[in-house]
Design an enzyme around this catalytic site. Structure first.
Site, PDB file in Angstrom:
ATOM      1  N   GLY A  46       5.679  51.475 -89.452  1.00 28.76           N
ATOM      2  CA  GLY A  46       4.124  51.344 -90.663  1.00 28.76           C
ATOM      3  C   GLY A  46       3.280  52.021 -90.407  1.00 28.76           C
ATOM      4  O   GLY A  46       3.185  52.398 -88.910  1.00 28.76           O
ATOM      5  N   GLN A  51      -5.935  52.764 -89.731  1.00 29.59           N
ATOM      6  CA  GLN A  51      -5.668  54.130 -88.466  1.00 29.59           C
ATOM      7  C   GLN A  51      -5.460  54.936 -89.027  1.00 29.59           C
ATOM      8  O   GLN A  51      -5.874  55.527 -87.588  1.00 29.59           O
ATOM      9  CB  GLN A  51      -4.415  53.681 -88.692  1.00 29.59           C
ATOM     10  CG  GLN A  51      -3.713  51.543 -88.084  1.00 29.59           C
ATOM     11  CD  GLN A  51      -2.344  51.851 -87.669  1.00 29.59           C
ATOM     12  OE1 GLN A  51      -1.726  51.635 -88.571  1.00 29.59           O
ATOM     13  NE2 GLN A  51      -1.843  52.077 -86.146  1.00 29.59           N
ATOM     14  N   GLU A 134       0.268  45.011 -90.164  1.00 33.58           N
ATOM     15  CA  GLU A 134      -0.650  46.061 -91.598  1.00 33.58           C
ATOM     16  C   GLU A 134      -1.195  45.319 -92.130  1.00 33.58           C
ATOM     17  O   GLU A 134      -2.454  45.850 -92.341  1.00 33.58           O
ATOM     18  CB  GLU A 134       0.749  46.758 -91.659  1.00 33.58           C
ATOM     19  CG  GLU A 134       1.644  47.728 -91.639  1.00 33.58           C
ATOM     20  CD  GLU A 134       1.298  48.483 -90.257  1.00 33.58           C
ATOM     21  OE1 GLU A 134       0.474  49.048 -90.282  1.00 33.58           O
ATOM     22  OE2 GLU A 134       1.921  49.081 -89.519  1.00 33.58           O
TER      23      GLU A 134
HETATM   24  O1  K1U Z   1       0.564  50.191 -87.315  1.00 33.45           O
HETATM   25  C1  K1U Z   1       1.176  50.696 -86.418  1.00 33.45           C
HETATM   26  O2  K1U Z   1       0.471  50.462 -85.518  1.00 33.45           O
HETATM   27  C2  K1U Z   1       2.640  50.693 -86.567  1.00 33.45           C
HETATM   28  C3  K1U Z   1       3.686  49.689 -85.670  1.00 33.45           C
HETATM   29  C4  K1U Z   1       4.349  48.939 -86.783  1.00 33.45           C
HETATM   30  C5  K1U Z   1       4.702  48.118 -85.728  1.00 33.45           C
HETATM   31  C6  K1U Z   1       6.025  48.377 -85.199  1.00 33.45           C
HETATM   32  C7  K1U Z   1       6.761  46.285 -84.477  1.00 33.45           C
HETATM   33  C8  K1U Z   1       6.320  45.883 -84.886  1.00 33.45           C
HETATM   34  C9  K1U Z   1       5.371  45.248 -85.976  1.00 33.45           C
HETATM   35  C10 K1U Z   1       4.134  46.710 -86.363  1.00 33.45           C
HETATM   36  C11 K1U Z   1       4.657  50.950 -85.459  1.00 33.45           C
HETATM   37  O3  K1U Z   1       5.460  51.731 -85.824  1.00 33.45           O
HETATM   38  S1  K1U Z   1       4.750  50.828 -83.266  1.00 33.45           S
HETATM   39  C12 K1U Z   1       6.342  51.970 -82.844  1.00 33.45           C
HETATM   40  C13 K1U Z   1       7.649  51.528 -83.356  1.00 33.45           C
HETATM   41  O4  K1U Z   1       7.782  50.312 -83.011  1.00 33.45           O
HETATM   42  C14 K1U Z   1       8.515  52.125 -83.080  1.00 33.45           C
HETATM   43  C15 K1U Z   1       9.068  53.552 -83.264  1.00 33.45           C
HETATM   44  C16 K1U Z   1      10.178  54.150 -83.082  1.00 33.45           C
HETATM   45  C17 K1U Z   1      11.051  53.479 -84.141  1.00 33.45           C
HETATM   46  C18 K1U Z   1      10.960  52.615 -83.538  1.00 33.45           C
HETATM   47  C19 K1U Z   1      10.174  51.487 -84.203  1.00 33.45           C
HETATM   48 ZN    ZN Z   2      -0.685  48.988 -84.921  1.00 28.31          ZN
END
Ligand code: K1U
Ligand code: ZN
Length: 168
Positions: A46, A51, A134
């Site tokens: 996401g 960001q 988000e």
């Molecule tokens: O908003 C953001 O900072 C993105 C975030 C979203 C999120 C992940 C997990 C729980 C709640 C919200 C991320 O994408 S962190 C990276 C991540 O989770 C990931 C990276 C690579 C593969 C799978 C997951």
């Molecule tokens: Zn985040």
């Protein structure tokens, strides 16, 4: 398309409240495409416009393994929330930090797609968590705000050091 710089906590710009999108023009389409490229490259599931220092209510997401199910949420509003669930969360603005956060188990969200068409979605599991994470970004809120001041301060110091090390 372009890779955009992601702001890192505790950057104060992450605390900006985003304004609703009013124009579905070429600039918005370019922003959405650049956000997807930046999110896939990070990699993440996401990304909120906040960001990347754009303070409009735009979120992109893709929770699929194959990275072929892009979802766009413009001006998202959480209409209903129910239950409670704890899940480990990450954040592209807080790299290498994962913490367990308590959130609503299910949400109903209303949003516009990239063409301005309104839709509603009932979500649970990781999708529900990601939507809440988000939408928080668009309100200037971050997952560390749900942690104790002590934990938050430790993470703030870790990120400040990470930025300093990257600059030297
Ligand atoms: O908003 C953001 O900072 C993105 C975030 C979203 C999120 C992940 C997990 C729980 C709640 C919200 C991320 O994408 S962190 C990276 C991540 O989770 C990931 C990276 C690579 C593969 C799978 C997951
Ligand atoms: Zn985040």
């Amino acid at each position: 398309m372009a890779l955009l710089d992601i702001l890192i906590f505790p950057d104060k710009r992450l605390r900006t409240v985003a304004a609703p999108v009013e124009q579905f023009d070429d600039g918005l389409q370019q922003l959405i495409d650049d956000m997807f490229e930046t999110m896939y490259d990070a990699p993440g599931i996401g990304l909120a416009a906040t960001q990347i220092n754009v303070h409009q209510q735009v979120v992109v997401m893709d929770l699929s393994e194959a990275k072929n199910e892009p979802q766009v949420f413009i001006n998202p509003k959480i209409l209903q929330e129910a239950g409670e669930e704890e899940m480990q969360e990450g954040c592209l603005s807080i790299p290498t930090v994962y913490e367990t956060i308590k959130r609503s188990e299910t949400v109903t969200v209303e949003a516009l797609d990239r063409n301005g068409k309104k839709y509603r979605l009932d979500a649970d599991g990781l999708l529900a968590v990601c939507i809440q994470h988000e939408v928080d970004h668009l309100l200037g809120k971050m997952f560390v705000d749900y942690l104790s001041p002590l934990k938050r301060d430790r993470i703030r110091k870790k990120m400040t050091k990470l930025i300093r090390d990257q600059e030297s």
